[in-house]
Design a protein around this motif. Structure first.
Motif, PDB file in Angstrom:
ATOM      1  N   PRO A   8      11.207 -50.017  45.067  1.00 22.58           N
ATOM      2  CA  PRO A   8      10.724 -48.985  44.159  1.00 22.58           C
ATOM      3  C   PRO A   8      10.540 -50.277  42.334  1.00 22.58           C
ATOM      4  N   ILE A   9       8.521 -49.294  41.961  1.00 20.23           N
ATOM      5  CA  ILE A   9       8.836 -50.253  41.050  1.00 20.23           C
ATOM      6  C   ILE A   9       8.358 -49.063  39.961  1.00 20.23           C
ATOM      7  N   CYS A  10       9.949 -49.144  39.433  1.00 17.83           N
ATOM      8  CA  CYS A  10      10.660 -48.467  37.614  1.00 17.83           C
ATOM      9  C   CYS A  10      10.353 -48.981  36.564  1.00 17.83           C
ATOM     10  N   ASP A  11      10.185 -50.142  35.972  1.00 17.41           N
ATOM     11  CA  ASP A  11      10.153 -50.295  34.670  1.00 17.41           C
ATOM     12  C   ASP A  11       8.769 -49.324  34.168  1.00 17.41           C
ATOM     13  N   SER A  12       9.051 -48.934  33.221  1.00 19.09           N
ATOM     14  CA  SER A  12       8.196 -48.590  32.389  1.00 19.09           C
ATOM     15  C   SER A  12       7.259 -49.112  31.676  1.00 19.09           C
ATOM     16  N   ARG A  13       7.210 -50.218  31.190  1.00 16.68           N
ATOM     17  CA  ARG A  13       6.846 -51.198  30.852  1.00 16.68           C
ATOM     18  C   ARG A  13       5.170 -51.323  31.195  1.00 16.68           C
ATOM     19  N   VAL A  14       5.017 -51.031  32.718  1.00 15.43           N
ATOM     20  CA  VAL A  14       3.829 -51.432  33.641  1.00 15.43           C
ATOM     21  C   VAL A  14       2.709 -49.859  33.121  1.00 15.43           C
ATOM     22  N   ALA A  21      10.139 -39.309  39.451  1.00 17.69           N
ATOM     23  CA  ALA A  21      10.754 -40.244  40.742  1.00 17.69           C
ATOM     24  C   ALA A  21      12.662 -40.392  41.080  1.00 17.69           C
ATOM     25  N   LYS A  22      12.373 -39.631  42.313  1.00 14.39           N
ATOM     26  CA  LYS A  22      13.561 -40.001  43.140  1.00 14.39           C
ATOM     27  C   LYS A  22      14.536 -41.319  43.406  1.00 14.39           C
ATOM     28  N   ALA A  23      12.853 -41.970  43.704  1.00 14.57           N
ATOM     29  CA  ALA A  23      13.134 -43.650  44.569  1.00 14.57           C
ATOM     30  C   ALA A  23      13.989 -44.268  42.994  1.00 14.57           C
ATOM     31  N   CYS A  24      13.704 -43.627  41.351  1.00 22.06           N
ATOM     32  CA  CYS A  24      13.935 -44.345  40.761  1.00 22.06           C
ATOM     33  C   CYS A  24      15.919 -44.109  40.303  1.00 22.06           C
ATOM     34  N   ASN A  56      16.718 -43.149  34.833  1.00 22.68           N
ATOM     35  CA  ASN A  56      15.529 -43.560  35.162  1.00 22.68           C
ATOM     36  C   ASN A  56      14.584 -43.594  34.487  1.00 22.68           C
ATOM     37  N   SER A  57      14.310 -44.792  34.345  1.00 18.49           N
ATOM     38  CA  SER A  57      13.406 -45.862  33.215  1.00 18.49           C
ATOM     39  C   SER A  57      11.987 -45.620  32.678  1.00 18.49           C
ATOM     40  N   SER A  72       4.985 -46.860  46.228  1.00 18.48           N
ATOM     41  CA  SER A  72       6.416 -47.690  45.726  1.00 18.48           C
ATOM     42  C   SER A  72       7.900 -46.872  45.821  1.00 18.48           C
ATOM     43  N   LEU A  73       6.975 -45.233  44.602  1.00 19.13           N
ATOM     44  CA  LEU A  73       8.215 -44.633  45.454  1.00 19.13           C
ATOM     45  C   LEU A  73       7.808 -42.939  46.028  1.00 19.13           C
TER      46      LEU A  73
END
Length: 203
Positions: free
Chosen positions: A49-55, A195-198, A3-4, A150-151
């Motif tokens: 799903p928005i999984c980019d931790s940089r956001v 988050a399960k989606a990620c 997971n990121s 989104s998640l």
């Protein structure tokens, strides 16, 4: 893949270097444009799903910058009635003992409290520069709530309430935005890291 969102504070400087690289910035803004576009169209169900931790890292840096700016405010930085804000300290054993729905509700109710408090604080500030920072913080909270959507982390209904042990009160801009920064760094990051989606998408 992992997971990121799981990157902790120890990786923050590493993430900052990537987020500010030539490829990191366009990708960050592409994610934000996707959030805003689907919000404008009223089609949150279509959000990937928005999984980019940089956001989230970018939102945290902006929250910290705003917190630092509020410390320089000398006049008109408080209000007569204290504002309710979420409790930011995390007892990890207690957090892990809660099911995912309880964790989601705690974060969502905290975001609602912060949104209400920042909206109220906006009316007390006359400095244009500080007003712009507050407006950005308000907008960023909305974007974070869209990321949660989104998640598949849904907002609690109108009847969802905050338990007394999950909130306290502040009476100055500096206190409010310190809570803002710490809530994003703590409970919001924790929730997103699980988050399960990620995890499913391995993004």
């Amino acid at each position: 893949m992992g997971n990121s969102w799981a990157n902790g504070p120890r990786d923050e400087e590493h993430l900052k270097e990537h987020a500010d690289s030539d490829m990191g910035i366009p990708r960050f803004f592409a994610v934000l444009l996707m959030i805003l576009e689907y919000s404008r169209l009223g089609r949150p169900a279509l959000l990937r799903p928005i999984c980019d931790s940089r956001v989230l890292d970018r939102f945290i840096r902006e929250a910290r910058d705003t917190e630092n700016a509020m410390r320089t405010c000398k006049e008109g930085c408080g209000w007569t009635e204290p504002l309710a804000v979420p409790f930011t300290s995390v007892n990890f054993n207690e957090w892990e003992s809660k099911d995912s729905r309880e964790q989601e509700e705690e974060v969502q109710s905290g975001l609602r409290l912060l949104t209400q408090a920042i909206s109220t604080a906006r009316t007390t500030v006359t400095n244009t520069g500080l007003q712009e920072l507050i407006d950005t913080s308000y907008s960023n909270l909305y974007s974070i709530r869209q990321i949660l959507k989104s998640l598949n982390i849904q907002e609690g209904g109108p009847s969802a309430s905050v338990m007394p042990g999950e909130m306290w009160q502040v009476s100055s801009l500096a206190e409010l935005f310190r809570v803002h920064t710490n809530f994003l760094r703590g409970k919001v990051r924790l929730l997103l890291s699980q988050a399960k989606a990620c995890q499913k998408n391995g993004s």
